[in-house]
Write an enzyme that holds these catalytic residues in place. Structure first.
Site, PDB file in Angstrom:
ATOM      1  N   ASN A   6      36.900  -8.350 -31.128  1.00 21.90           N
ATOM      2  CA  ASN A   6      37.201  -9.712 -30.673  1.00 21.90           C
ATOM      3  C   ASN A   6      35.972 -10.590 -30.938  1.00 21.90           C
ATOM      4  O   ASN A   6      34.871 -10.289 -30.465  1.00 21.90           O
ATOM      5  CB  ASN A   6      37.530  -9.662 -29.173  1.00 21.90           C
ATOM      6  CG  ASN A   6      37.833 -11.035 -28.605  1.00 21.90           C
ATOM      7  OD1 ASN A   6      37.088 -11.977 -28.817  1.00 21.90           O
ATOM      8  ND2 ASN A   6      38.918 -11.139 -27.873  1.00 21.90           N
ATOM      9  N   ASP A   8      35.627 -13.908 -30.241  1.00 21.72           N
ATOM     10  CA  ASP A   8      35.584 -15.162 -29.467  1.00 21.72           C
ATOM     11  C   ASP A   8      34.162 -15.611 -29.125  1.00 21.72           C
ATOM     12  O   ASP A   8      33.847 -16.804 -29.167  1.00 21.72           O
ATOM     13  CB  ASP A   8      36.342 -15.000 -28.142  1.00 21.72           C
ATOM     14  CG  ASP A   8      37.836 -14.819 -28.327  1.00 21.72           C
ATOM     15  OD1 ASP A   8      38.338 -15.092 -29.434  1.00 21.72           O
ATOM     16  OD2 ASP A   8      38.501 -14.411 -27.356  1.00 21.72           O
ATOM     17  N   HIS A   9      33.316 -14.639 -28.773  1.00 17.62           N
ATOM     18  CA  HIS A   9      31.981 -15.027 -28.301  1.00 17.62           C
ATOM     19  C   HIS A   9      31.107 -15.615 -29.406  1.00 17.62           C
ATOM     20  O   HIS A   9      30.139 -16.314 -29.115  1.00 17.62           O
ATOM     21  CB  HIS A   9      31.269 -13.839 -27.670  1.00 17.62           C
ATOM     22  CG  HIS A   9      31.826 -13.494 -26.320  1.00 17.62           C
ATOM     23  ND1 HIS A   9      32.252 -14.442 -25.433  1.00 17.62           N
ATOM     24  CD2 HIS A   9      32.026 -12.309 -25.720  1.00 17.62           C
ATOM     25  CE1 HIS A   9      32.689 -13.851 -24.337  1.00 17.62           C
ATOM     26  NE2 HIS A   9      32.575 -12.545 -24.492  1.00 17.62           N
ATOM     27  N   HIS A  42      41.215 -15.258 -29.504  1.00 20.81           N
ATOM     28  CA  HIS A  42      42.075 -15.814 -28.455  1.00 20.81           C
ATOM     29  C   HIS A  42      42.013 -17.332 -28.553  1.00 20.81           C
ATOM     30  O   HIS A  42      40.974 -17.930 -28.291  1.00 20.81           O
ATOM     31  CB  HIS A  42      41.544 -15.318 -27.097  1.00 20.81           C
ATOM     32  CG  HIS A  42      42.378 -15.727 -25.920  1.00 20.81           C
ATOM     33  ND1 HIS A  42      42.115 -15.281 -24.659  1.00 20.81           N
ATOM     34  CD2 HIS A  42      43.474 -16.527 -25.814  1.00 20.81           C
ATOM     35  CE1 HIS A  42      43.013 -15.793 -23.811  1.00 20.81           C
ATOM     36  NE2 HIS A  42      43.830 -16.563 -24.495  1.00 20.81           N
ATOM     37  N   ARG A  44      42.668 -20.255 -26.812  1.00 25.73           N
ATOM     38  CA  ARG A  44      42.994 -20.654 -25.434  1.00 25.73           C
ATOM     39  C   ARG A  44      43.474 -22.079 -25.404  1.00 25.73           C
ATOM     40  O   ARG A  44      43.105 -22.897 -26.255  1.00 25.73           O
ATOM     41  CB  ARG A  44      41.750 -20.503 -24.549  1.00 25.73           C
ATOM     42  CG  ARG A  44      41.291 -19.071 -24.360  1.00 25.73           C
ATOM     43  CD  ARG A  44      40.142 -19.012 -23.383  1.00 25.73           C
ATOM     44  NE  ARG A  44      40.612 -19.203 -22.032  1.00 25.73           N
ATOM     45  CZ  ARG A  44      40.807 -18.218 -21.157  1.00 25.73           C
ATOM     46  NH1 ARG A  44      40.531 -16.982 -21.477  1.00 25.73           N
ATOM     47  NH2 ARG A  44      41.250 -18.481 -19.949  1.00 25.73           N
ATOM     48  N   ARG A  48      38.144 -23.302 -25.571  1.00 26.25           N
ATOM     49  CA  ARG A  48      36.732 -23.188 -25.185  1.00 26.25           C
ATOM     50  C   ARG A  48      35.904 -22.391 -26.195  1.00 26.25           C
ATOM     51  O   ARG A  48      34.700 -22.519 -26.245  1.00 26.25           O
ATOM     52  CB  ARG A  48      36.591 -22.582 -23.798  1.00 26.25           C
ATOM     53  CG  ARG A  48      36.955 -21.114 -23.726  1.00 26.25           C
ATOM     54  CD  ARG A  48      36.592 -20.529 -22.403  1.00 26.25           C
ATOM     55  NE  ARG A  48      37.472 -20.969 -21.346  1.00 26.25           N
ATOM     56  CZ  ARG A  48      37.717 -20.238 -20.247  1.00 26.25           C
ATOM     57  NH1 ARG A  48      37.121 -19.078 -20.090  1.00 26.25           N
ATOM     58  NH2 ARG A  48      38.533 -20.654 -19.321  1.00 26.25           N
ATOM     59  N   GLU A  69      45.414 -13.463 -29.773  1.00 29.35           N
ATOM     60  CA  GLU A  69      45.723 -13.427 -28.336  1.00 29.35           C
ATOM     61  C   GLU A  69      46.091 -14.826 -27.912  1.00 29.35           C
ATOM     62  O   GLU A  69      45.446 -15.803 -28.313  1.00 29.35           O
ATOM     63  CB  GLU A  69      44.468 -13.035 -27.556  1.00 29.35           C
ATOM     64  CG  GLU A  69      44.225 -11.579 -27.469  1.00 29.35           C
ATOM     65  CD  GLU A  69      42.972 -11.318 -26.647  1.00 29.35           C
ATOM     66  OE1 GLU A  69      42.631 -12.126 -25.762  1.00 29.35           O
ATOM     67  OE2 GLU A  69      42.315 -10.327 -26.928  1.00 29.35           O
ATOM     68  N   THR A  99      37.202 -15.102 -18.129  1.00 25.72           N
ATOM     69  CA  THR A  99      37.862 -14.340 -19.182  1.00 25.72           C
ATOM     70  C   THR A  99      39.222 -13.923 -18.627  1.00 25.72           C
ATOM     71  O   THR A  99      39.488 -14.154 -17.442  1.00 25.72           O
ATOM     72  CB  THR A  99      37.010 -13.113 -19.599  1.00 25.72           C
ATOM     73  OG1 THR A  99      37.727 -12.385 -20.602  1.00 25.72           O
ATOM     74  CG2 THR A  99      36.732 -12.179 -18.431  1.00 25.72           C
ATOM     75  N   THR A 100      40.068 -13.330 -19.457  1.00 22.53           N
ATOM     76  CA  THR A 100      41.399 -12.941 -18.986  1.00 22.53           C
ATOM     77  C   THR A 100      41.256 -12.003 -17.786  1.00 22.53           C
ATOM     78  O   THR A 100      40.595 -10.972 -17.879  1.00 22.53           O
ATOM     79  CB  THR A 100      42.167 -12.230 -20.122  1.00 22.53           C
ATOM     80  OG1 THR A 100      42.013 -13.004 -21.299  1.00 22.53           O
ATOM     81  CG2 THR A 100      43.635 -12.108 -19.789  1.00 22.53           C
ATOM     82  N   GLU A 150      49.096  -3.709 -24.658  1.00 24.08           N
ATOM     83  CA  GLU A 150      47.656  -3.491 -24.597  1.00 24.08           C
ATOM     84  C   GLU A 150      47.330  -3.227 -23.140  1.00 24.08           C
ATOM     85  O   GLU A 150      47.590  -4.075 -22.275  1.00 24.08           O
ATOM     86  CB  GLU A 150      46.881  -4.711 -25.120  1.00 24.08           C
ATOM     87  CG  GLU A 150      45.377  -4.462 -25.007  1.00 24.08           C
ATOM     88  CD  GLU A 150      44.517  -5.564 -25.605  1.00 24.08           C
ATOM     89  OE1 GLU A 150      44.980  -6.266 -26.530  1.00 24.08           O
ATOM     90  OE2 GLU A 150      43.378  -5.717 -25.120  1.00 24.08           O
ATOM     91  N   HIS A 190      39.374  -4.561 -22.711  1.00 17.87           N
ATOM     92  CA  HIS A 190      38.752  -5.402 -21.675  1.00 17.87           C
ATOM     93  C   HIS A 190      37.653  -4.628 -20.967  1.00 17.87           C
ATOM     94  O   HIS A 190      37.905  -3.611 -20.335  1.00 17.87           O
ATOM     95  CB  HIS A 190      39.757  -5.925 -20.645  1.00 17.87           C
ATOM     96  CG  HIS A 190      39.359  -7.293 -20.152  1.00 17.87           C
ATOM     97  ND1 HIS A 190      38.330  -7.485 -19.264  1.00 17.87           N
ATOM     98  CD2 HIS A 190      39.805  -8.523 -20.489  1.00 17.87           C
ATOM     99  CE1 HIS A 190      38.173  -8.783 -19.054  1.00 17.87           C
ATOM    100  NE2 HIS A 190      39.048  -9.432 -19.798  1.00 17.87           N
ATOM    101  N   GLY A 191      36.435  -5.105 -21.147  1.00 14.86           N
ATOM    102  CA  GLY A 191      35.300  -4.521 -20.450  1.00 14.86           C
ATOM    103  C   GLY A 191      34.819  -3.203 -21.024  1.00 14.86           C
ATOM    104  O   GLY A 191      33.958  -2.544 -20.438  1.00 14.86           O
ATOM    105  N   HIS A 213      32.951  -8.453 -25.919  1.00 19.47           N
ATOM    106  CA  HIS A 213      31.673  -8.777 -25.282  1.00 19.47           C
ATOM    107  C   HIS A 213      30.562  -7.760 -25.560  1.00 19.47           C
ATOM    108  O   HIS A 213      29.446  -8.142 -25.916  1.00 19.47           O
ATOM    109  CB  HIS A 213      31.897  -8.913 -23.771  1.00 19.47           C
ATOM    110  CG  HIS A 213      30.729  -9.452 -23.041  1.00 19.47           C
ATOM    111  ND1 HIS A 213      30.447 -10.796 -22.983  1.00 19.47           N
ATOM    112  CD2 HIS A 213      29.727  -8.821 -22.380  1.00 19.47           C
ATOM    113  CE1 HIS A 213      29.331 -10.974 -22.305  1.00 19.47           C
ATOM    114  NE2 HIS A 213      28.874  -9.798 -21.930  1.00 19.47           N
TER     115      HIS A 213
END
Ligand code: PXP
Length: 238
Positions: A6, A8-9, A42, A44, A48, A69, A99-100, A150, A190-191, A213
């Protein structure tokens, strides 16, 4: 097990200065060259991090698999139908969240989700639903003809004791088994990080993990030394 990254960051950092760097498109290319088998972003509602133009560009440049996403809102659905990613992953979205935060309530949103899944299937776009490791949500996902789920691994990742970690891992494993028994594809994310991924790798029913992340953070740490040396060479003439 496949690895999808991912990005996004990368866009979050770019947007902090409102310029073009770092470029998420270039980031996606590096991820693919390094062996990632999918790129996730993602779009959004508040834009953002990833922006509309990023998604269109990624569609043209990603060589592996593009997973978009998104929330199942009319606006984003219309964009996704134009972009035609390889996979769309529906996630719940709250404007205030960092985050989600949780999985979709597939049962509560069944009719709407079923309709949008049909629309995407008509365009030959596969659909994944981001759900907590809860049997009822997986059953509902199967009922409305999702292609993948997922599994939200956030609670597993947040577990602070070994016992809780084991309990949460068992939930993820059970959910993965159930989804596989229904013929669903199984992603998870996630995480997840460089430590907690290890027991997840052993869950054979998981086809793919989606990680953002931890990888982007690590890139900063392992890349900082080289970045400083390169600037040092320019500034100090070394
Ligand atoms: N999967 C989904 C559905 C997500 O919303 C996110 C966060 O954007 C991830 C995976 C990746 O999570 P993380 O950035 O914690 O690796």
């Amino acid at each position: 097990m496949r690895l999808a990254i991912n990005i996004d960051h990368i866009a979050t950092l770019r947007n902090a200065r409102g310029g073009k760097e770092p470029d998420p498109i270039e980031g996606a290319k590096i991820c693919e060259e390094a062996g990632a088998e999918g790129i996730v972003c993602h779009l959004r509602e508040d834009r953002r991090h990833i922006k509309d133009e990023d998604v269109y560009l990624l569609r043209r440049t990603v060589r592996t698999k593009l997973d978009l996403e998104m929330a199942a809102t009319d606006e984003i659905v219309a964009i996704a139908l134009e972009v035609k990613p390889d996979l769309v992953t529906f996630v719940p979205e709250r404007r205030q969240e960092l985050t989600t935060e949780g999985g979709l309530d597939v049962q509560a949103g069944k009719q709407r989700l079923q309709d949008v899944i049909k629309t995407f299937h008509q365009q030959n776009i596969a659909v994944s639903l981001f759900v907590d490791p809860v049997s009822a949500q997986i059953e509902a996902s199967k009922e409305i003809a999702a292609d993948f789920i997922e599994i939200h691994t956030g609670e597993y990742a947040d577990a602070t004791t070994e016992r809780d970690q084991r309990t949460q891992l068992a939930r993820v494993q059970k959910a993965a088994r159930l989804a596989k028994s229904f013929g669903l594809g199984v992603n998870a994310g996630h995480g997840l990080n460089y430590l907690n991924i290890v027991p997840v790798i052993a869950i054979q029913e998981i086809d793919e993990v989606s990680i953002g992340h931890a990888v982007i953070s690590r890139a900063l740490v392992v890349g900082l030394d080289r970045a400083v040396r390169e600037m040092g060479e320019l500034v100090q003439g070394r």
